[in-house]
Design a protein around this motif. Structure first.
Motif, PDB file in Angstrom:
ATOM      1  N   THR A  95     -44.477 -30.973  99.995  1.00 38.73           N
ATOM      2  CA  THR A  95     -45.834 -31.423 100.575  1.00 38.73           C
ATOM      3  C   THR A  95     -46.888 -31.650  99.478  1.00 38.73           C
ATOM      4  OG1 THR A  95     -46.476 -29.232 100.508  1.00 38.73           O
ATOM      5  CG2 THR A  95     -44.959 -29.621 102.333  1.00 38.73           C
ATOM      6  N   LYS A  96     -47.893 -32.468 100.035  1.00 36.77           N
ATOM      7  CA  LYS A  96     -49.112 -32.631  99.397  1.00 36.77           C
ATOM      8  C   LYS A  96     -49.496 -31.298  98.558  1.00 36.77           C
ATOM      9  CE  LYS A  96     -51.524 -36.893 100.578  1.00 36.77           C
ATOM     10  NZ  LYS A  96     -52.598 -37.397 101.394  1.00 36.77           N
ATOM     11  N   ALA A  97     -49.702 -30.208  99.390  1.00 44.70           N
ATOM     12  CA  ALA A  97     -50.244 -29.209  98.748  1.00 44.70           C
ATOM     13  C   ALA A  97     -49.140 -28.674  97.347  1.00 44.70           C
ATOM     14  CB  ALA A  97     -50.006 -28.042  99.681  1.00 44.70           C
ATOM     15  N   GLN A  98     -47.951 -29.032  97.570  1.00 48.15           N
ATOM     16  CA  GLN A  98     -46.958 -28.700  96.096  1.00 48.15           C
ATOM     17  C   GLN A  98     -47.177 -29.697  95.031  1.00 48.15           C
ATOM     18  OE1 GLN A  98     -43.453 -29.007  98.510  1.00 48.15           O
ATOM     19  NE2 GLN A  98     -43.156 -26.943  98.364  1.00 48.15           N
ATOM     20  N   LEU A  99     -48.075 -30.668  95.344  1.00 50.98           N
ATOM     21  CA  LEU A  99     -48.385 -31.811  94.114  1.00 50.98           C
ATOM     22  C   LEU A  99     -49.357 -30.792  93.191  1.00 50.98           C
ATOM     23  CD1 LEU A  99     -48.740 -34.955  96.050  1.00 50.98           C
ATOM     24  CD2 LEU A  99     -46.986 -34.179  94.329  1.00 50.98           C
ATOM     25  N   PRO A 100     -49.433 -31.095  91.834  1.00 57.65           N
ATOM     26  CA  PRO A 100     -50.452 -30.884  90.907  1.00 57.65           C
ATOM     27  C   PRO A 100     -51.954 -30.722  91.646  1.00 57.65           C
ATOM     28  CG  PRO A 100     -48.761 -32.008  89.892  1.00 57.65           C
ATOM     29  CD  PRO A 100     -48.514 -32.210  91.196  1.00 57.65           C
ATOM     30  N   ALA A 101     -52.572 -29.692  91.648  1.00 55.63           N
ATOM     31  CA  ALA A 101     -53.656 -29.603  92.349  1.00 55.63           C
ATOM     32  C   ALA A 101     -54.698 -30.625  91.540  1.00 55.63           C
ATOM     33  CB  ALA A 101     -54.505 -28.164  92.141  1.00 55.63           C
ATOM     34  N   GLN A 102     -54.665 -30.660  90.220  1.00 56.99           N
ATOM     35  CA  GLN A 102     -55.509 -31.472  89.664  1.00 56.99           C
ATOM     36  C   GLN A 102     -55.626 -33.095  90.060  1.00 56.99           C
ATOM     37  OE1 GLN A 102     -53.283 -29.608  87.875  1.00 56.99           O
ATOM     38  NE2 GLN A 102     -52.264 -30.681  86.356  1.00 56.99           N
ATOM     39  N   LYS A 103     -54.535 -33.423  90.408  1.00 54.62           N
ATOM     40  CA  LYS A 103     -54.440 -34.791  91.021  1.00 54.62           C
ATOM     41  C   LYS A 103     -55.523 -35.117  92.099  1.00 54.62           C
ATOM     42  CE  LYS A 103     -50.837 -36.586  89.177  1.00 54.62           C
ATOM     43  NZ  LYS A 103     -50.773 -37.951  88.386  1.00 54.62           N
ATOM     44  N   THR A 104     -55.969 -34.124  92.846  1.00 56.45           N
ATOM     45  CA  THR A 104     -56.797 -34.681  93.987  1.00 56.45           C
ATOM     46  C   THR A 104     -58.497 -34.238  93.263  1.00 56.45           C
ATOM     47  OG1 THR A 104     -57.073 -32.018  94.493  1.00 56.45           O
ATOM     48  CG2 THR A 104     -55.382 -33.438  95.528  1.00 56.45           C
ATOM     49  N   ASP A 105     -58.647 -33.933  92.363  1.00 55.39           N
ATOM     50  CA  ASP A 105     -59.923 -33.868  91.545  1.00 55.39           C
ATOM     51  C   ASP A 105     -60.475 -35.028  90.922  1.00 55.39           C
ATOM     52  OD1 ASP A 105     -61.466 -33.247  88.817  1.00 55.39           O
ATOM     53  OD2 ASP A 105     -62.223 -31.730  90.468  1.00 55.39           O
ATOM     54  N   ALA A 106     -61.525 -35.599  91.099  1.00 53.09           N
ATOM     55  CA  ALA A 106     -62.031 -37.013  90.836  1.00 53.09           C
ATOM     56  C   ALA A 106     -62.166 -36.944  89.379  1.00 53.09           C
ATOM     57  CB  ALA A 106     -63.657 -37.054  91.352  1.00 53.09           C
ATOM     58  N   GLU A 107     -62.491 -36.192  88.559  1.00 55.38           N
ATOM     59  CA  GLU A 107     -62.342 -36.043  87.010  1.00 55.38           C
ATOM     60  C   GLU A 107     -60.951 -36.087  86.385  1.00 55.38           C
ATOM     61  OE1 GLU A 107     -64.970 -36.551  84.835  1.00 55.38           O
ATOM     62  OE2 GLU A 107     -65.891 -36.998  86.703  1.00 55.38           O
ATOM     63  N   TRP A 108     -59.962 -35.084  87.177  1.00 51.52           N
ATOM     64  CA  TRP A 108     -58.680 -35.314  86.678  1.00 51.52           C
ATOM     65  C   TRP A 108     -58.036 -37.034  87.084  1.00 51.52           C
ATOM     66  CZ3 TRP A 108     -55.810 -33.059  83.639  1.00 51.52           C
ATOM     67  CH2 TRP A 108     -56.153 -31.505  83.273  1.00 51.52           C
ATOM     68  N   ARG A 109     -58.487 -37.549  88.370  1.00 54.01           N
ATOM     69  CA  ARG A 109     -57.845 -38.916  88.653  1.00 54.01           C
ATOM     70  C   ARG A 109     -58.304 -39.691  87.556  1.00 54.01           C
ATOM     71  NH1 ARG A 109     -59.588 -37.610  94.093  1.00 54.01           N
ATOM     72  NH2 ARG A 109     -61.054 -38.792  94.098  1.00 54.01           N
ATOM     73  N   LYS A 110     -59.503 -39.732  87.261  1.00 50.28           N
ATOM     74  CA  LYS A 110     -60.058 -40.588  86.135  1.00 50.28           C
ATOM     75  C   LYS A 110     -59.129 -40.424  84.804  1.00 50.28           C
ATOM     76  CE  LYS A 110     -64.775 -40.506  87.296  1.00 50.28           C
ATOM     77  NZ  LYS A 110     -66.243 -40.238  86.864  1.00 50.28           N
ATOM     78  N   PHE A 111     -59.091 -39.177  84.532  1.00 47.89           N
ATOM     79  CA  PHE A 111     -58.127 -38.798  83.249  1.00 47.89           C
ATOM     80  C   PHE A 111     -56.750 -39.374  83.306  1.00 47.89           C
ATOM     81  CE2 PHE A 111     -54.959 -36.355  80.854  1.00 47.89           C
ATOM     82  CZ  PHE A 111     -55.586 -36.429  79.776  1.00 47.89           C
ATOM     83  N   TYR A 112     -56.167 -39.052  84.448  1.00 49.70           N
ATOM     84  CA  TYR A 112     -54.684 -39.754  84.787  1.00 49.70           C
ATOM     85  C   TYR A 112     -54.792 -41.223  84.815  1.00 49.70           C
ATOM     86  CZ  TYR A 112     -52.756 -35.280  85.532  1.00 49.70           C
ATOM     87  OH  TYR A 112     -52.078 -33.861  85.312  1.00 49.70           O
ATOM     88  N   ALA A 113     -55.728 -41.826  85.322  1.00 53.32           N
ATOM     89  CA  ALA A 113     -55.784 -43.375  85.336  1.00 53.32           C
ATOM     90  C   ALA A 113     -56.017 -43.930  83.991  1.00 53.32           C
ATOM     91  CB  ALA A 113     -57.023 -43.704  86.223  1.00 53.32           C
ATOM     92  N   ARG A 114     -56.817 -43.151  82.982  1.00 50.75           N
ATOM     93  CA  ARG A 114     -56.590 -43.892  81.596  1.00 50.75           C
ATOM     94  C   ARG A 114     -55.378 -43.527  80.975  1.00 50.75           C
ATOM     95  NH1 ARG A 114     -61.988 -41.277  81.807  1.00 50.75           N
ATOM     96  NH2 ARG A 114     -61.311 -39.352  81.143  1.00 50.75           N
ATOM     97  N   THR A 115     -54.419 -42.251  81.326  1.00 52.75           N
ATOM     98  CA  THR A 115     -53.546 -42.030  80.736  1.00 52.75           C
ATOM     99  C   THR A 115     -52.337 -42.964  81.192  1.00 52.75           C
ATOM    100  OG1 THR A 115     -54.054 -39.675  80.562  1.00 52.75           O
ATOM    101  CG2 THR A 115     -51.543 -40.145  80.760  1.00 52.75           C
TER     102      THR A 115
END
Length: 176
Positions: free
Chosen positions: A103-123
């Motif tokens: 489920t979406k709830a089982q994905l890493p929680a930080q993926k939904t946070d805007a700052e984490w999304r920016k970090f993952y986009a750069r990575t």
């Protein structure tokens, strides 16, 4: 050594500071002969920029398994999540050698946070220009997923694990 997982993003942002980048650039400017490649942790995305600047291939070190990375690769490529609105609805991860439901709830929680999304986009952008990846895994442990991830990365995946932070020699711990 972080006080909590909540401090992870602050740690990663500090590790990717301009000061760090400038120090590594200065080091590379002074090296003779220049390095033939840069092997860097995937979370240090600034190293991809440096590698491009100095025309040096970059190789990422990934501490995750081929299974988890291929799952994330498959989810990203399929864009399946954009059509799922519920956090509790089960879906089958596409393109995997085995049927895996989550489920979406089982994905890493930080993926939904805007700052984490920016970090993952750069990575992710840094991963996109890297020559390949060195994995902290071994192919016999997850043969189908290592093979699938290698195919997705055009063969440029090398499983060298398991790599640990400590090794033992004749019963005594060797400090890294």
């Amino acid at each position: 050594m972080l006080p909590s997982l909540g401090a992870g993003l602050d740690f990663f942002n500090a590790a990717n500071s301009n000061t760090q980048k400038e120090q590594v650039e200065k080091l590379l400017e002074d090296l003779t002969p220049p390095p033939s490649c840069i092997v860097s942790d995937m979370c240090l995305h600034y190293t991809a920029t440096i590698a491009t600047r100095f025309n040096i291939p970059s190789i990422s070190f990934l501490g995750q398994s081929c299974f988890s990375l291929f799952c994330m690769y498959s989810l990203g490529k399929s864009r399946l999540l954009s059509g799922i609105t519920s956090n509790t609805e089960y879906f089958v991860l596409p393109g995997l050698p085995d049927k895996v439901e989550m489920t979406k709830a089982q994905l890493p929680a930080q993926k939904t946070d805007a700052e984490w999304r920016k970090f993952y986009a750069r990575t992710g952008a840094a991963e996109g220009v890297s020559y390949g990846v060195v994995m902290n895994s071994f192919e016999e442990l997850e043969a189908d997923y290592a093979s699938a991830y290698k195919k997705a990365r055009k063969g440029r995946v090398w499983c060298i694990g398991p790599v640990s932070l400590s090794n033992f020699e004749i019963g005594s711990q060797i400090k890294p």
